[in-house]
Design an enzyme around this catalytic site. Structure first.
Site, PDB file in Angstrom:
ATOM      1  N   TYR A   1       0.869  -1.182   0.000  1.00 55.78           N
ATOM      2  CA  TYR A   1       0.000   0.000   0.000  1.00 55.78           C
ATOM      3  C   TYR A   1       0.905   1.231   0.000  1.00 55.78           C
ATOM      4  CZ  TYR A   1      -4.136   2.760   1.590  1.00 55.78           C
ATOM      5  OH  TYR A   1      -5.170   3.649   1.706  1.00 55.78           O
ATOM      6  N   SER A   2       0.891   2.000  -1.077  1.00 51.89           N
ATOM      7  CA  SER A   2       1.676   3.216  -1.202  1.00 51.89           C
ATOM      8  C   SER A   2       3.156   2.919  -0.940  1.00 51.89           C
ATOM      9  CB  SER A   2       1.121   4.294  -0.265  1.00 51.89           C
ATOM     10  OG  SER A   2       1.628   5.565  -0.598  1.00 51.89           O
ATOM     11  N   MET A   3       3.761   3.445   0.143  1.00 48.26           N
ATOM     12  CA  MET A   3       5.149   3.141   0.467  1.00 48.26           C
ATOM     13  C   MET A   3       5.394   1.644   0.517  1.00 48.26           C
ATOM     14  SD  MET A   3       7.339   4.021   3.936  1.00 48.26           S
ATOM     15  CE  MET A   3       6.537   2.703   4.875  1.00 48.26           C
TER      16      MET A   3
END
Length: 258
Positions: A91-93
């Site tokens: 998720y994202s990073m």
């Protein structure tokens, strides 16, 4: 550190699953981000939210100094979980971290994930830095930018005491993302990307750039969401991931809508 000490399954005992889904959280967040996905846990798929240092019940540990340093340690800690088919949800990073883990495991011949699912994430060859890095903004400006961009739930931003604890973690993660070198190392696993239609932190072009990074199948699916998904939105995305895994990600990715 044993692999199980970095997995947080919300009190559920470990199973003997057919496959594991290793879930890597976004900047500033911890394993609890993925607790809505525990509803998917079964004998077929074991959901494994991963706890990162410096947050939640690992708050007293030093924050990672870089994505690469975090990947170096986490790749070793997670090795015992790679004893059966596994997939990664970043998720994202977390998607950036997932790419680093895949590279390290490949170098040591430890197998590859069945699939990489990238949620609300720009491809790692895209720059995370800009002219006014978010992590360098002063306190009030930093929080105002987060509110404007939808980078945090409003209920968190409206509690100054909580933000005083949370802000240093988020700043450190955002700094690590901005300073991380661009990567264009190819991934042999299929890559399946989910992006919110109203995500103002990640563009359609940055999400679509993941197709350049995989030697396998690729698809991009748009969600009716912002950068931060609600629990219900995350669970709905998890159900889509489970369906893709059940049907065979290669074929499903080729036919998925975008």
């Amino acid at each position: 550190m044993h692999a199980r000490s970095v997995v947080r399954r919300a009190g559920r005992p470990s199973r003997d699953p057919a496959m594991r889904l290793l879930c890597l959280p976004p900047a500033g967040a911890g394993a609890s981000t993925f607790y809505p996905l525990m509803a998917l846990d079964s004998d077929d798929l074991e959901v494994c939210p991963i706890a990162l240092p410096g947050r939640e019940d690992r708050f007293n540990e030093p924050l990672p100094e870089s994505i690469t340093a975090l990947a170096d340690s986490l790749a070793l800690q997670l090795l015992p979980l790679l004893d059966r088919p596994f997939a990664l949800l970043g998720y994202s990073m977390g998607a950036l971290l997932a790419c680093e883990l895949i590279e390290r495991w490949a170098q040591h011949g430890r197998g590859r994930p069945v699939a990489l699912f990238a949620l609300a994430a720009r491809a790692p060859q895209c720059s995370y830095a800009d002219d006014d890095p978010l992590h360098e903004l002063e306190g009030d400006a930093f929080r105002a930018a987060l509110k404007r961009l939808g980078g945090l739930p409003d209920e968190l931003l409206e509690h100054p005491e909580v933000m005083d604890l949370y802000e240093p973690i988020l700043r450190a993660d955002l700094r690590n993302c901005a300073m991380h070198p661009r990567r264009d190392q190819k991934i042999d696993s299929p890559v399946h990307v989910f992006l919110g239609r109203d995500d103002v932190l990640v563009s359609r072009e940055e999400a679509d750039a993941w197709r350049q990074l995989t030697n396998g199948a690729f698809s991009l699916e748009l969600l009716d969401a912002r950068h931060i998904l609600t629990g219900d939105q995350l669970l709905a995305t998890g159900n889509r991931i489970r369906a893709l895994l059940s049907s065979g990600v290669d074929g499903a990715a080729r036919t998925a809508g975008s």
